[in-house]
Enzyme design. Structure first.
Site, PDB file in Angstrom:
ATOM      1  N   CYS A  34       0.844  -1.200   0.000  1.00 52.50           N
ATOM      2  CA  CYS A  34       0.000   0.000   0.000  1.00 52.50           C
ATOM      3  C   CYS A  34       0.880   1.251   0.000  1.00 52.50           C
ATOM      4  CB  CYS A  34      -0.997  -0.047   1.148  1.00 52.50           C
ATOM      5  SG  CYS A  34      -2.474   0.918   0.763  1.00 52.50           S
ATOM      6  N   HIS A  78      -3.709  -4.978   0.505  1.00 57.25           N
ATOM      7  CA  HIS A  78      -3.174  -5.521   1.763  1.00 57.25           C
ATOM      8  C   HIS A  78      -3.287  -7.042   1.780  1.00 57.25           C
ATOM      9  CE1 HIS A  78      -2.546  -1.742   3.933  1.00 57.25           C
ATOM     10  NE2 HIS A  78      -3.569  -1.297   3.209  1.00 57.25           N
ATOM     11  N   GLU A 123      -1.779  -9.099   3.542  1.00 57.73           N
ATOM     12  CA  GLU A 123      -1.660  -9.663   4.892  1.00 57.73           C
ATOM     13  C   GLU A 123      -3.026  -9.962   5.505  1.00 57.73           C
ATOM     14  OE1 GLU A 123      -1.092  -6.567   4.011  1.00 57.73           O
ATOM     15  OE2 GLU A 123      -1.516  -5.095   5.586  1.00 57.73           O
TER      16      GLU A 123
HETATM   17  N1  GLN Z   1      -1.905   6.675   2.823  1.00 55.69           N
HETATM   18  C1  GLN Z   1      -1.985   5.932   1.608  1.00 55.69           C
HETATM   19  C2  GLN Z   1      -3.316   6.116   0.914  1.00 55.69           C
HETATM   20  O1  GLN Z   1      -4.266   6.531   1.508  1.00 55.69           O
HETATM   21  C3  GLN Z   1      -1.731   4.455   1.843  1.00 55.69           C
HETATM   22  C4  GLN Z   1      -2.774   3.807   2.671  1.00 55.69           C
HETATM   23  C5  GLN Z   1      -2.322   2.509   3.261  1.00 55.69           C
HETATM   24  O2  GLN Z   1      -1.129   2.207   3.264  1.00 55.69           O
HETATM   25  N2  GLN Z   1      -3.241   1.727   3.779  1.00 55.69           N
HETATM   26  O3  GLN Z   1      -3.409   5.822  -0.245  1.00 55.69           O
END
Ligand code: GLN
Length: 544
Positions: A382, A516, A518
């Site tokens: 992410c 994600h 995970e």
């Molecule tokens: N802050 C980043 C976004 O909003 C990544 C979000 C995250 O890593 N869950 O895109």
């Protein structure tokens, strides 16, 4: 109709009720029953989405895009049953619904009260969507005696009257502390907690007693006598060597048999625990070890990266190795290059996890650069993928490459997403809109380039589905220069607009994902990206 197990906690918080609920569900599942677990959170936030990971630990995201308590992660990891929006409710959400109804005039002039309106809403939530489940386990957050949890306790009390006899059961998790000076375990806190619960009209059927020392028979009998349960229903829950040995441990103490007995079930099949024996064996008897550096922001509280931590452990289980995780605060890399080498050289692989906000971002970018230049396996998740793209852009000559999340920039390699496709159609967002529940959340498909590294990792698949939680995305305008620099976009949203995966074919293992992974890893079904990443770390370990 489903049978209900209500799980409350007493004495202190952090007794691991979520893990206990997940373990009991896993044991019932091992006997062939269909289970589902729900979490009631008494706090007033509508969901944990806007809560700081420092206070609340990670926000767990479901396939259907709910931002939920991290206990739902335990539930999924232990049972493999995908949680959904309806499996986590907070007082805030209940009050939000009730107040909206009141404003619409739906209560026809009646006075709106905690009993019956709030308690009815809690009961409705518990009883909703029973499907063909044999058991629905409901965990109540907090500790008996909390002001906030009173309406939940009252709703359970009422429900237990309304459900059929032998259709519900109360499990109370308590603490039996060891007083060193006296050299004794003390049962009084448990007695008080059960009395408190009884004063709310709930009689526990099974007591799960967390203890650091074995509970002698005499003390077990004493708890039984004072707490109005039979001795066999006082289940010692000693600290376990790992969370994955908890189901086997509770089974050995008779938890599942006692619960079934409480429902009057005497002919339940014996549980098939082979999958748990295998998981524990892989975890406790590793054949090697690797050290992975996780360069992030919330490193002070491991619950902030709960699922990530577990997914790395699962990756280790897949390869039969122990994974040592070295949590590194990204901010320290903002103080000069020499620190980076000293910290990262001993790592067999580097991971930059998800996160929000500018703090530590330059340190994360520096960690990506180290991994790229030194050919150390790298996994960006992410925000970590976004940092990998900014690092790639800087390497391609865009010195000012940045994300609009961190403020105005002349090179927005990462920018806010204002439009994306969902099954319901086009979603749009204002750049300055509400923060709660407005991200691109939940499961979305991605198309993988055939024969790419990630497609191989996913066993040759070209379509995958993974969970998302982000507000920003890599800007398509930079894809061509990034690919020229060597960072290939090997996964895209099905409409071809949103970058989902990047990789570096000229690097031993360099993958960044916008989602994600995970959140979907299980001990008995490790996520292929984590299995592959740990495998790459292992290869690196053999090189050094
Ligand atoms: N802050 C980043 C976004 O909003 C990544 C979000 C995250 O890593 N869950 O895109």
């Amino acid at each position: 109709m489903a049978r209900y197990i209500f799980i409350t906690g007493g004495v202190v918080s952090s007794l691991g009720k979520g893990l206990m609920a997940a373990s009991l569900a896993a044991l019932l599942q091992a006997r062939g029953y269909k289970v589902r677990i729900r979490k009631f959170d008494p706090y007033l936030n509508v969901d944990p989405g806007t809560m700081s990971p420092y206070q609340h630990g990670e926000v767990y995201v479901t396939d259907d895009g709910a931002e939920t308590d991290l206990d739902l992660g335990h539930y999924e990891r232990f049972t493999g049953v995908s949680a959904h929006q309806g499996d986590n409710v907070t007082s805030g959400r209940i009050y939000q619904q009730i107040i909206a109804k009141e404003r619409r005039g739906d209560y026809l002039g009646a006075t709106v009260q905690v009993v019956p309106h709030v308690t009815d809403a809690i009961k409705e939530f518990a009883l909703a969507d029973q499907g063909d489940h044999d058991f629905i386990l409901c965990e109540i957050g907090g500790t008996v005696g909390d002001i906030e949890s009173l309406p939940f306790m009252e709703a359970i009390r009422q429900l237990r009257n309304e459900l059929e006899p032998l259709q519900s059961l109360s499990v109370h998790v308590t603490l039996v502390p060891y007083i060193k000076a006296a050299g004794e375990l003390k049962t009084k806190p448990t007695q008080h907690s059960v009395r408190e619960l009884a004063s709310l009209g709930i009689k526990p059927d099974v007591l799960l007693c967390r203890a650091e020392h074995p509970i002698p028979d005499g003390e077990r009998q004493k708890i039984a006598n004072f707490c109005n349960v039979r001795k066999e229903a006082v289940i010692p829950a000693l600290d376990a060597p790992s969370i994955y040995s908890v189901p086997l441990q509770y089974h050995a103490e008779g938890l599942d048999s006692e619960v079934l007995r409480g429902f009057g079930i005497t002919d339940a099949p014996e549980p098939d625990l082979s999958r748990w024996y295998d998981v524990v064996d892989r975890h406790q008897n590793p054949e090697g070890e690797v050290t992975i550096g996780v360069v992030g922001k919330y490193v002070g509280l491991q619950d902030a990266y709960k699922s990530l931590n577990e997914a790395l452990v699962h990756g280790g289980m897949a390869n039969r190795v122990k994974v040592n995780i070295n949590w590194i605060d990204a901010e320290i890399f903002e103080q000069g290059d020499s620190d980076i080498a000293a910290q990262l050289e001993p790592m067999h692989a580097i991971l930059v996890p998800g996160g929000f906000g500018e703090r530590g971002s330059e340190g994360k970018i520096a960690a990506v650069r180290f991994a790229r230049e030194r050919n150390v396996p790298f996994f960006g998740i992410c925000l970590g993928m976004q940092m990998a793209c900014i690092e790639g852009a800087r390497a391609a000559g865009f010195d000012k490459a940045s994300s609009t999340e961190f403020g105005e920039t002349s090179e927005p390699v990462v920018g806010i997403i204002t439009e994306w496709m969902t099954q319901e159609g086009l979603q749009t967002r204002e750049a300055g809109g509400d923060l709660g529940g407005t991200m691109r959340l939940g499961a979305y498909e991605a198309k993988l380039t055939a024969n790419s590294h990630v497609s191989t990792i996913y066993g040759g698949a070209t379509t995958i589905s993974e969970r998302h939680r982000h507000r920003y995305e890599v800007n398509g305008a930079y894809m061509a220069p990034l690919e020229k620099q060597g960072l290939i976009f090997s996964g895209m949203s099905p409409d071809g607009l949103l970058p989902e995966i990047v990789e570096r074919p000229d690097h031993p293992w360099f993958v960044g994902v916008q989602f994600h992974p995970e959140l979907k890893s299980k001990p008995f079904d490790p996520h292929p990206l984590f299995a592959g990443f740990v495998r790459a770390a292992l290869e690196q370990a053999r090189l050094v």
